[in-house]
Design an enzyme around this catalytic site. Structure first.
Site: not given
Length: 306
Positions: A65-66, A71, A73, A160
């Site tokens: 999820h990050d 990207g 971060d 998604p």
């Protein structure tokens, strides 16, 4: 001659830029500045997992999820403020948990080597560790990420959704520079499911009802839930075996076996766990390289910018 020189110059620029891209992340990034970094992170992950068996699934989901939004971060770790609703409070991330594991690792790292190891790298290393601890493959995590300063709940819409069909999934992954094989490999990440269970028409109906009975009631226990497969404590290829017999949990999972573009990959992974492990590692490395920022920072605390 001018044209030839121009071509040579372009090739040289491409080689230089490629070298810079490769140098941006390095498996040995902290060897000199914080050689104990990976052990500290592993200890934090292992200790948390001993007390909560859902930690591995949650950390792996956190990494996905990050990286999938801005990207890798660590924007998923930033807390909301009165002026800004952050990613962790976006609808798809409400069920993301175990942020305290990253915070614990960060606190120990700040004692050992202050202002050195980014929160983004902690998530990436922790994601590798939970896979390995669960019986999955080991790989050298490329490091050197910086922490971002922007986190917006509205951007979680790009994640998604469990209701996506294969075409939507392929398009979503392609926007991150990831291919069809990456999509299928990364779909096996350990995760919990909630009461919003989307039943695919091809899913075994008895299995679907069994899953519904295990789901938490809406607005009740946000930490409740079950794992995706019967070997949830182990990282293996059972996810793909389940898909081949119609026992995928989400519609987006089961659809992977119903589409010619992905079915053959599902079947290959179901038959050969070694192949799945190899492709999973390749896809995790690719995901970890998505949109690496150069102008970020190393946060002192993962929930707030410096």
């Amino acid at each position: 001659m001018v044209a030839k020189n121009l071509v040579c110059a372009i090739i040289l620029l491409l080689l230089v830029s490629l070298g810079q891209a490769e140098a941006a992340l390095n498996a040995h990034y902290y060897d000199q500045t914080c050689p104990q970094a990976e052990k500290i992170i592993l200890d934090a992950v292992r200790n948390a997992s001993m007390h909560d068996p859902k930690v591995p699934a949650r950390i792996l989901r956190m990494f996905f999820h990050d990286c999938f939004i801005r990207g890798c971060d660590a924007s998923v770790l930033l807390d909301s403020t009165p002026q800004n609703k952050a990613e962790k409070d976006g609808p798809p991330n409400i069920s993301v948990r175990s942020f305290y594991v990253i915070d614990d690792a960060k606190a120990e790292l700040e004692k050992a080597c202050p202002h050195t190891v980014s929160c983004a790298d902690i998530i990436a290393i922790a994601a590798r560790d939970v896979v390995t601890m669960s019986g999955g493959p080991y790989w050298n995590v490329l490091k050197g990420r910086k922490d971002g300063r922007v986190s917006k709940a509205s951007e979680t819409r790009s994640l998604p959704a469990p209701t996506f069909n294969v075409t939507q999934l392929i398009q979503s992954f392609a926007q991150r520079g990831l291919g069809v094989q990456d999509l299928v490999a990364l779909s096996a990440r350990l995760r919990n499911f909630s009461s919003l269970l989307d039943i695919d028409p091809s899913m075994d109906l008895d299995f679907a009802e069994k899953l519904r009975s295990k789901c938490p009631k809406p607005n009740k226990d946000r930490n409740a839930g079950q794992f995706l497969d019967s070997t949830s404590s182990a990282f293996d290829n059972n996810y793909y075996k389940q898909l081949t017999v119609g026992k995928g949990v989400f519609g987006s999972d089961q659809s992977l076996f119903g589409d010619f573009r992905t079915k053959w990959i599902v079947e290959s992974f179901a038959i050969d766990q070694g192949l799945f492990f190899k492709e999973f590692v390749n896809s995790m490395v690719k995901l970890g390289n998505v949109s690496i920022i150069e102008n970020g920072e190393v946060r002192l605390k993962c929930g707030v910018v410096n």
